[in-house]
Every structure is written in structure tokens, then in C-alpha cells.
Design a protein around this motif. Sequence first.
Motif, mmCIF file in Angstrom:
data_model
loop_
_atom_site.group_PDB
_atom_site.id
_atom_site.type_symbol
_atom_site.label_atom_id
_atom_site.label_comp_id
_atom_site.label_asym_id
_atom_site.label_seq_id
_atom_site.Cartn_x
_atom_site.Cartn_y
_atom_site.Cartn_z
ATOM 1 N N PRO A 175 0.668 -1.185 0.049
ATOM 2 C CA PRO A 175 -0.085 0.206 0.051
ATOM 3 C C PRO A 175 0.790 1.290 -0.050
ATOM 4 O O PRO A 175 0.491 2.223 -0.536
ATOM 5 N N CYS A 176 1.964 1.138 0.833
ATOM 6 C CA CYS A 176 2.926 2.170 0.870
ATOM 7 C C CYS A 176 3.331 2.742 -0.430
ATOM 8 O O CYS A 176 3.371 3.954 -0.986
ATOM 9 N N VAL A 177 4.264 1.711 -0.827
ATOM 10 C CA VAL A 177 4.992 1.872 -2.330
ATOM 11 C C VAL A 177 3.852 2.210 -3.501
ATOM 12 O O VAL A 177 4.349 3.085 -4.332
ATOM 13 N N PRO B 22 22.220 13.258 -0.911
ATOM 14 C CA PRO B 22 21.137 13.677 -0.016
ATOM 15 C C PRO B 22 20.564 12.433 0.308
ATOM 16 O O PRO B 22 20.006 11.561 -0.412
ATOM 17 N N VAL B 23 20.387 12.177 1.502
ATOM 18 C CA VAL B 23 19.685 10.882 2.272
ATOM 19 C C VAL B 23 18.625 11.314 3.209
ATOM 20 O O VAL B 23 18.829 12.160 4.001
ATOM 21 N N ARG B 24 17.409 10.822 3.087
ATOM 22 C CA ARG B 24 16.269 11.247 3.971
ATOM 23 C C ARG B 24 15.848 9.746 4.373
ATOM 24 O O ARG B 24 15.161 8.962 3.542
ATOM 25 N N LEU B 25 15.853 9.482 5.732
ATOM 26 C CA LEU B 25 15.637 8.066 6.151
ATOM 27 C C LEU B 25 14.293 8.461 7.198
ATOM 28 O O LEU B 25 14.394 9.137 8.217
ATOM 29 N N LEU B 26 13.232 7.890 6.671
ATOM 30 C CA LEU B 26 11.753 8.014 7.468
ATOM 31 C C LEU B 26 11.428 6.828 8.236
ATOM 32 O O LEU B 26 11.465 5.759 7.892
ATOM 33 N N ILE B 27 11.068 7.020 9.552
ATOM 34 C CA ILE B 27 10.601 5.917 10.600
ATOM 35 C C ILE B 27 9.272 6.126 10.775
ATOM 36 O O ILE B 27 8.955 7.109 11.440
ATOM 37 N N PRO B 28 8.485 4.897 10.518
ATOM 38 C CA PRO B 28 7.070 4.927 10.802
ATOM 39 C C PRO B 28 6.915 4.380 12.235
ATOM 40 O O PRO B 28 6.944 3.023 12.554
ATOM 41 N N GLU B 29 6.671 5.076 13.169
ATOM 42 C CA GLU B 29 6.862 4.872 14.597
ATOM 43 C C GLU B 29 5.545 3.750 14.841
ATOM 44 O O GLU B 29 5.797 2.952 15.852
ATOM 45 N N LYS B 30 4.454 3.508 14.060
ATOM 46 C CA LYS B 30 3.500 2.620 14.500
ATOM 47 C C LYS B 30 3.641 1.550 13.992
ATOM 48 O O LYS B 30 2.650 0.748 13.779
ATOM 49 N N GLY B 31 4.817 1.024 13.255
ATOM 50 C CA GLY B 31 4.918 -0.111 12.584
ATOM 51 C C GLY B 31 5.475 -0.216 11.156
ATOM 52 O O GLY B 31 5.207 0.599 10.285
ATOM 53 N N VAL B 32 6.181 -1.162 10.798
ATOM 54 C CA VAL B 32 7.000 -1.262 9.610
ATOM 55 C C VAL B 32 6.553 -2.123 8.530
ATOM 56 O O VAL B 32 7.257 -2.375 7.518
ATOM 57 N N SER B 33 5.517 -2.795 8.860
ATOM 58 C CA SER B 33 4.897 -3.753 7.858
ATOM 59 C C SER B 33 3.357 -4.056 8.223
ATOM 60 O O SER B 33 2.970 -3.671 9.093
ATOM 61 N N ALA B 34 2.635 -4.718 7.299
ATOM 62 C CA ALA B 34 1.312 -4.839 7.645
ATOM 63 C C ALA B 34 1.120 -5.866 8.556
ATOM 64 O O ALA B 34 0.135 -5.936 9.311
ATOM 65 N N LEU B 35 2.317 -6.700 8.945
ATOM 66 C CA LEU B 35 1.999 -7.551 10.210
ATOM 67 C C LEU B 35 2.342 -6.801 11.466
ATOM 68 O O LEU B 35 1.908 -7.521 12.563
ATOM 69 N N ILE C 86 3.764 2.559 8.443
ATOM 70 C CA ILE C 86 4.252 2.541 7.054
ATOM 71 C C ILE C 86 3.173 2.454 6.040
ATOM 72 O O ILE C 86 3.361 3.147 4.769
ATOM 73 N N ASN C 87 2.041 1.851 6.030
ATOM 74 C CA ASN C 87 1.186 1.888 5.283
ATOM 75 C C ASN C 87 0.133 3.115 5.141
ATOM 76 O O ASN C 87 -1.190 2.860 4.607
ATOM 77 N N ASP C 88 0.264 3.767 6.206
ATOM 78 C CA ASP C 88 -0.556 4.938 6.122
ATOM 79 C C ASP C 88 -0.573 5.765 4.979
ATOM 80 O O ASP C 88 0.442 6.130 4.514
ATOM 81 N N PRO C 89 -1.738 6.213 4.454
ATOM 82 C CA PRO C 89 -1.454 7.081 3.164
ATOM 83 C C PRO C 89 -0.556 8.505 3.730
ATOM 84 O O PRO C 89 0.159 8.894 2.636
ATOM 85 N N ALA C 90 -0.639 8.852 4.799
ATOM 86 C CA ALA C 90 0.124 10.046 5.186
ATOM 87 C C ALA C 90 1.546 9.717 5.007
ATOM 88 O O ALA C 90 2.411 10.711 4.877
ATOM 89 N N ALA D 184 3.039 7.694 3.004
ATOM 90 C CA ALA D 184 3.401 7.728 1.537
ATOM 91 C C ALA D 184 3.534 9.006 1.023
ATOM 92 O O ALA D 184 4.514 9.343 0.320
ATOM 93 N N LYS D 185 2.477 9.989 1.610
ATOM 94 C CA LYS D 185 2.848 11.035 0.996
ATOM 95 C C LYS D 185 4.131 11.941 1.667
ATOM 96 O O LYS D 185 4.642 12.774 0.801
ATOM 97 N N ALA D 186 4.377 11.709 2.822
ATOM 98 C CA ALA D 186 5.566 12.368 3.359
ATOM 99 C C ALA D 186 6.843 11.763 2.697
ATOM 100 O O ALA D 186 7.860 12.585 2.533
ATOM 101 N N ALA D 187 6.746 10.520 2.325
ATOM 102 C CA ALA D 187 8.172 9.835 1.655
ATOM 103 C C ALA D 187 8.175 10.565 0.241
ATOM 104 O O ALA D 187 9.192 10.928 -0.174
ATOM 105 N N ALA D 188 6.963 10.570 -0.582
ATOM 106 C CA ALA D 188 7.122 11.440 -1.861
ATOM 107 C C ALA D 188 7.519 12.741 -1.773
ATOM 108 O O ALA D 188 8.129 13.193 -2.509
ATOM 109 N N GLU D 189 6.869 13.356 -0.674
ATOM 110 C CA GLU D 189 7.580 14.891 -0.646
ATOM 111 C C GLU D 189 8.849 15.141 -0.070
ATOM 112 O O GLU D 189 9.465 15.915 -0.564
#
Length: 398
Positions: A192-194, A327-340, A379-383, A385-390
Motif C-alpha cells: 500500500p505504501c509503495v 542527499p539521504v532522507r530516512l523516514l521512520i514509521p513509529e506505528k509499525g514497519v509492515s502489514a504484520l 508505514i502503510n498509512d497514506p500520510a 506515503a505522502k511524506a516519503a514522496a514529498e
Amino acid sequence: MKRVYVVGTADTKCEELAFLADAVTAAGASVARVDIGTRGATAPVDVPASEVAEHHPDGAGAVLGIDDRGIAVAAMGIAFARFIQSRDDVAGVIGIGGGGGTSIVTAGMRALPLGLPKIMVSTLASGDTAPYVDVSDIVMMPSVTDMAGLNRLSRVVLHNAAQAIAGMAAKPAPAAVGKPALGLTMFGVTTPCVTAIADRLRADYDCMVFHATGTGGRSMEKLADSGLLAGVLDITTTEVCDLLFGGVLPATEDRFGAIARTKLPYVGSVGALDMVNFWALPTIPERYRGRLFYAHNPNVTLMRTTAEECRRIGEWIGGRLARCDGPVRLLIPEKGVSALDIEGGAFFDADADAALFEAIERTIKPTKNRTVTRLPLHINDPAFAKAAAEAFLDIAEK
């Protein structure tokens, strides 16, 4: 003028090498005959084995005059790879060989950019070619008969191979036009994220998604090294787990190496670092018995990474990204890193995730150009994905 490099062992495949070179010439291509044999040539060549051997880091003495054939073949492979990379007149490469010759020639072919014509006529081409092709675009062509002198069949096979490489060299693919290409990494548990990221960027970029199965990450980084990507959104870095803990879909030690070498704009994340991949349950190593598993399907079993394993994973990734000056930007999704790995999910483990995040932040050595950002999102929150694209658009436009 660019030439087709016709490569083989002129000590043992002299007749076939001469026939192939003449056939390529007759098809209209300019030819350079290259000897990669470790004994004396018995056919005329344009580039002798001694010249190729000089490209070995330790000099020709590390390649020629060695009694151990295995060591000599391995050394010649290293030398040929460095030799062929040093040439600026390569229109294509065609090689012939049995076991040793195939190993040497394909070592050089794999070092060349994707898109450059490469044909390997080999006695091994109908078997497991993965060690020779890896993530390159080598065309493996079966020789059918052994290369022990020409015969009525081998002449046809070599003639056809000559026509193929001459045609490729004469009419190279046009340079890519249109939108620049991006590499993205995805697993089923980060789809969903990608998918959302690709949807946001597709209007301006050609989004190329790679399945993070070991070969996927290597393929993406090969494209980066070949100058065919304008940037990378490496959302799913799960291949590192398998590398460190014996999974079946591992990265190599060079994971993130292309990012350091090319300095491409890079947005990364920690997708699917909660799991190590194994085949069916009975195949899992005994040392892991009793761990938390999830049956992805009848043939693939996932193992949840522990807090200590996550710490090691984070340190490994952080250490590699610390070598990147682009240029490196590493984003951490604090509420989980996969669908599981979501609250109530099979792999949800806040402590393991916390260890992972802390290790990355500690080892990545943030700078103005290399940052880590925590987001209170899954990580699969639409927000997310938006942050990663931006984040990517921000560094791509600078």
C-alpha cells in the motif's frame, strides 16, 4: 570506432574463437579478439592474455604462470572485469567458453552497464545460469556440443551468435527519453505504501518497482550504478534481515553501495525489517525453533525479528547510510514497519521496533544532507506515503 569484443581462451578454444571473430567481422562489425587463457595462445589475437592480466590489482603475476587452475581462472576473471571496464570503444561483448571461460567472461560482462550487448555462448547455458548472469542482462546461448573443435552444429550456433551480436552493436537501443526513472523497493507487506508513492510521483517520473527478494535490491542498485536512475525510494530494506540472519532472500554486503557511489537522491525507510524469510516450515534452521513465525504461504515462512536482531539490523543500515554523501532522507514509521507489524497484528512488537529505530538514529551520523525523521504513522498509512514522496521531491529539486 567502437568494436565488438570477441573473448575466449585462445589456448584451448582457438579454433572456435577464430571462427566466431571472422563471423562477427563478416556480419559487418569491427572486432577486437581478446585472449583470456592462462596458457599460451595458439591463435592470433588483438589483445593478448598478458595485457588482460596486467589489470589484476596485484599485476599479471597473480594471474599467469600459476599451477593451480582454479586460482588462475578466478584471478583472470578479476583482471578481465577491470580490463573491459577500462575500454571506451566497446560496442558489445561476445564470449565463448566451458566452465572456466564462462566464469571469466561473465565476470567482466557483469561489470558492464545494463543495456550494452552481451552474449555468452557456453556449455553451461542450459543449466543454472544464476551465478553467471546474476542481475545483469547477459544473454546465455547454449553451445549444444562441447567446444572441442568445430563441427557442423557448432558452426551454426556460432554463426547465429555472431549475427546476433553484430545486429545489436549495429543498431543500439535509442537513449531513453521522457520522464526520468526512479527505483522503488516493495514487499507484499509494504505494497500500500509503495503503490501510493508511485501514484504520487508517476506524473513526473517513470516509477520502477523492485520486489525486495535479494535480487530485486541488487537489480535496482545495478541500474543506479549504470546511470539509469534519477533517484531511489528504498522503502523496503528487508533484504538486510536475511543477509544478517540466514534468510533465503538476502542482500549482499554491497547493499546501499550504489547509493554511496552515485550520490543519487535517496529516501529510505525500514519496511519489513520485522521479518526474516525462510521456505516451508521444515526447512527453518534448528537454532530458530521456538521463535515466532507466520506462514505467508505454504512455501514461505516469516520469522519475527527480536529486539537484539533489530538492533543489529539498525546498526548495519545506519552504518552503510553513514557512508553516503548524497542527499539521504530516512523516514521512520513509529506505528509499525509492515502489514504484520501493526497494533493487534501477528508481528507487532513495540520494543523490537524501538531498538531498530534507536540503532539507526545512533549510527547514521546525521548531517544537513543526511537526516532521520520519525513520523507517528504506520508505514502503510497514506500520510506516510505522502511524506516519503514529498521528501523525495524536496531533495530531487535541490
